[in-house]
Design an enzyme around this catalytic site. Structure first.
Site, PDB file in Angstrom:
ATOM      1  N   ARG A 148       0.751  -1.148  -0.039  1.00 39.57           N
ATOM      2  CA  ARG A 148       0.018  -0.190   0.079  1.00 39.57           C
ATOM      3  C   ARG A 148       0.961   1.310   0.030  1.00 39.57           C
ATOM      4  O   ARG A 148       1.573   1.471   0.898  1.00 39.57           O
ATOM      5  CB  ARG A 148      -0.781  -0.043   1.407  1.00 39.57           C
ATOM      6  N   ASP A 194       1.396   5.304   0.197  1.00 34.75           N
ATOM      7  CA  ASP A 194       0.904   6.597   0.762  1.00 34.75           C
ATOM      8  C   ASP A 194       0.352   7.757  -0.201  1.00 34.75           C
ATOM      9  O   ASP A 194       0.833   7.421  -1.581  1.00 34.75           O
ATOM     10  CB  ASP A 194       1.825   7.063   1.528  1.00 34.75           C
ATOM     11  N   ARG A 216      10.568   6.573   3.712  1.00 32.70           N
ATOM     12  CA  ARG A 216      10.777   8.113   3.964  1.00 32.70           C
ATOM     13  C   ARG A 216      11.401   8.483   4.968  1.00 32.70           C
ATOM     14  O   ARG A 216      12.093   9.702   4.825  1.00 32.70           O
ATOM     15  CB  ARG A 216       9.407   8.900   3.543  1.00 32.70           C
TER      16      ARG A 216
END
Length: 264
Positions: free
Chosen positions: A50, A52, A199
């Site tokens: 998944r 973001d 990230r």
């Protein structure tokens, strides 16, 4: 029958992968397009990873279970692409082998994070998938700091906690290199990632690369095993899901059982 879809998308116009009421998402768009083409009320999808809001993909893998598919997979892909907007594409559709699960059969996911750390590299034509960084960074320092992060660890310091979810992951690769034109790219591969992990790793290492933190700082953040406010989460648009790795067909079902076993 289970169908595998290989999917690519520009994440700029999406609120991530997962369907959300009232928001444009990749899952929502793809599911609706499939339902239109197949003339069914809804289509359920499972993806390998998944992404973001704002994160891109060109190696996303999805599966869906259908009662039948009389038209064949290639025609399905063409028809779905005819319904979808141009920022998301089905690159390939095929009948999945026995035991295949897009999420739980995966051995690893590979991401790339792209950074332009010099004014000459900040090409406006690639601004939607490259982070323009205001200061030069040293990839040698970042690679040195990254060594302590590779392996199986509790990455709680680099993840947004989700109730009941483990933060133990095996980071297989984390290296920085420069493209021939000087663009800086982080190559990150793991068995799985928790929320915002890539990230956060990038944000931590950029601080090392520009000299604001010592090389040893990354290891200290990891060892603390708690979210560190000093670690900036890098912007989403520099991140792209590049590839998903799967075992041979005969090992797919066994991989599902291994992946479902919660790690402690």
């Amino acid at each position: 029958m289970r169908i595998r879809l290989d999917v690519a998308y520009d994440g700029s116009g999406f609120h991530g992968w997962a369907a959300q009421p009232g928001l444009r998402t990749v899952e929502g768009e793809l599911s609706a397009a499939l339902a239109t083409v197949l003339r069914v009320p809804e289509v359920s999808l499972t993806c390998a990873g998944r992404t973001d809001t704002g994160v891109h993909a060109r190696g996303q893998v999805v599966h869906t279970d259908l009662e039948e598919l009389p038209e064949g997979c290639e025609r399905l892909a063409r028809r779905v692409n005819g319904v979808l907007a141009e920022d998301v594409r089905v690159l390939h559709a095929s009948e999945a082998p026995a035991g295949f699960d897009a999420r739980f059969s995966a051995l690893w996911r590979r991401y790339a994070y792209r950074v332009a750390d010099r004014p000459s590299l900040a090409d406006p034509l690639r601004r939607t998938f490259v982070l323009a960084w205001p200061r030069p960074v040293d990839e040698g320092l970042m690679n040195a700091a990254a060594l302590a992060l590779v392996g199986e660890h509790d990455f709680a310091a680099f993840c947004k906690q989700r109730e009941g979810a483990t933060t133990i992951r095996t980071l297989l690769d984390l290296t920085w290199s420069r493209e021939p034109d000087g663009l800086l790219v982080a190559h990150v591969r793991a068995d799985a990632f928790c929320h915002s992990m890539v990230r956060s790793l990038v944000g931590c290492l950029l601080a090392v690369g520009e000299g604001r933190r010592p090389v040893e700082w990354a290891a200290g953040v990891l060892d603390a095993a708690v979210r560190d406010s000093a670690v900036a989460v890098a912007p989403a648009h520099g991140l792209t899901l590049e590839e998903i790795g799967y075992p041979p067909d005969a090992e797919l079902a066994a991989r599902v059982e291994i992946t479902r076993a919660r790690r402690g």
